[in-house]
Design a protein around this motif. Sequence first.
Motif, short mmCIF file in Angstrom:
data_model
loop_
_atom_site.label_atom_id
_atom_site.label_comp_id
_atom_site.label_asym_id
_atom_site.label_seq_id
_atom_site.Cartn_x
_atom_site.Cartn_y
_atom_site.Cartn_z
N THR A 111 -6.59 60.38 -1.93
CA THR A 111 -7.91 60.48 -1.72
C THR A 111 -8.13 60.73 0.02
O THR A 111 -8.85 60.09 0.24
CB THR A 111 -8.64 59.13 -2.33
OG1 THR A 111 -8.13 58.16 -1.78
CG2 THR A 111 -8.55 59.39 -3.76
N GLY A 117 -13.74 58.09 -4.79
CA GLY A 117 -13.58 58.56 -6.11
C GLY A 117 -13.90 57.61 -7.31
O GLY A 117 -14.65 56.76 -7.11
N ASP A 302 -11.12 63.39 -9.46
CA ASP A 302 -10.95 62.77 -10.59
C ASP A 302 -11.36 63.19 -11.80
O ASP A 302 -10.38 63.13 -12.60
CB ASP A 302 -11.66 61.35 -10.32
CG ASP A 302 -11.29 60.45 -9.56
OD1 ASP A 302 -9.83 60.69 -8.89
OD2 ASP A 302 -11.86 59.52 -8.87
#
Length: 508
Positions: A111, A117, A302
Amino acid sequence: MITLTLAALALILLVAFLLKELWRPANYPPGPRWLPIVGNTPLVRKMAAKHGGLLANVFDKLSESYRSSVIGLKLGRERVVVGLGYDEVKDIFFNEAFQSKPDNFFVRLRTLGTRLGITFTDGEFWNEQRSFVTRHLRQAGYGRQKMQAQIQTELNELLDVLENRMEQPIWPGSILAISVINVLWTIVTGSRVPREDDRLQRLLLLLHERTKAFDMSGGTLNQLPWLRFIAPEWSGYNLLRRFNKQLTEFFTPTIEQHHENFSADKAVDDLIYAYIKEMRDRKDSNPESNFTDVQLTMIILDLFIAGGHTTSTTIDLALMMMLVRPDLQTKIHSEIDTALRHDAAPHYDDHHKLPYVEAFLLEVHRFFSIAPVSGPRRALADCTLGGYRVPKNTTVLYGLRNVHMDPEHWGDPEVFRPERFLGEERQIVNTERLFAFGQGKRRCLGETLARSCLFTIFVGVMQRYCLVKPEDEGHESDMAPSLTLRPGITLSAKPYNVVFKRRKQADF
């Protein structure tokens, strides 16, 4: 004298370090002894290489050796406990102590160096972000007729692609991912990406490479992050950096365009507009709000991973089984022809009319278990699993394949038999131990999309085509269907060739 003192101090510190590295907590689950710094990583990688590259096979062997359904390891410097039995897996799903996520090198690299996320966050941040995304996905049509209409649009385009390739060998896995991802992309952004878009093709290629390069534990890079300085390409570090760069290049222009065209009334159009509205509403009252462009980018990532790759892989496997088991193809064609009009496009609401098709798709989930080892979770406090101690902050994995292939429950798990999910009245039964989408509060966010896409696209293809093996390819061909899947974070079918032949009943 000073030299001797320093040497003695260094020796004491070294011994203390080694003792700490080698220390095994009291009542920790059984497993092999580990080495300082690297832990059990060399052993696990060696065993994986010997057993098809699958982490699940390694855990099975360790479970057999130590006669335990709970295994305790140390991968790199991270304690890892693996639950393999039904009771342990269910405990991990529902015990509050296991509802957190690890915070390690792989998660943060995934990330963009942050911990953002939905998939790998937890606590109040996770609750706030997941609740918002779930609510506004529904508002944008997720799980409703609007989503089903988008799935049917993608089905029609896929059928056009197959029509152009009819009678020619093709691997379905090479064309399915775009269809699935475009459904979600439309809900998230309000528009679809043309199938021929080079950016999308490159992103899908990187996503595929990422899946192959790592496993559910994060792979060697997560366990030995210093390898990025020595072997950045081999360890997968460069791959993740390329993936992050491609991700940013792909999503940023879309988000910027939404900012430029934003108006409050558009917040119901798609998830990005809804998220931007929330960002702006919160900005004045809370400058440190968790709602940011970077967080939005990570949410989209995601959703792509959860709702796209795994679903297209499952459809690919379902189509492959039509070649492996032509007897099942006959039964599926017969049920579709009986229950549905030949000139009507399938809809997910039709799944009640097609119990055998539904049972077949459930058996695809069970038999292949494309996420054989799933998770990961993090223990929020000292707790127990299967009677063993799990120290706070231990990473916890669970074996879905072990539950799906348990002979004590299924009887003949190695046999692909859809009838195990059909009752005497042809109703769906026996699903309480099928965990394809997980259970509990961490249940897969993409489940609704996955089930709808899987059913609609599979039925739509089978309604129109017979699937046959190419005539010029023998059983030993490199492109013949294989029940042995390719390893990675999720498993996938090895490329195989199939010929789509138009059925006489397909008159639309």
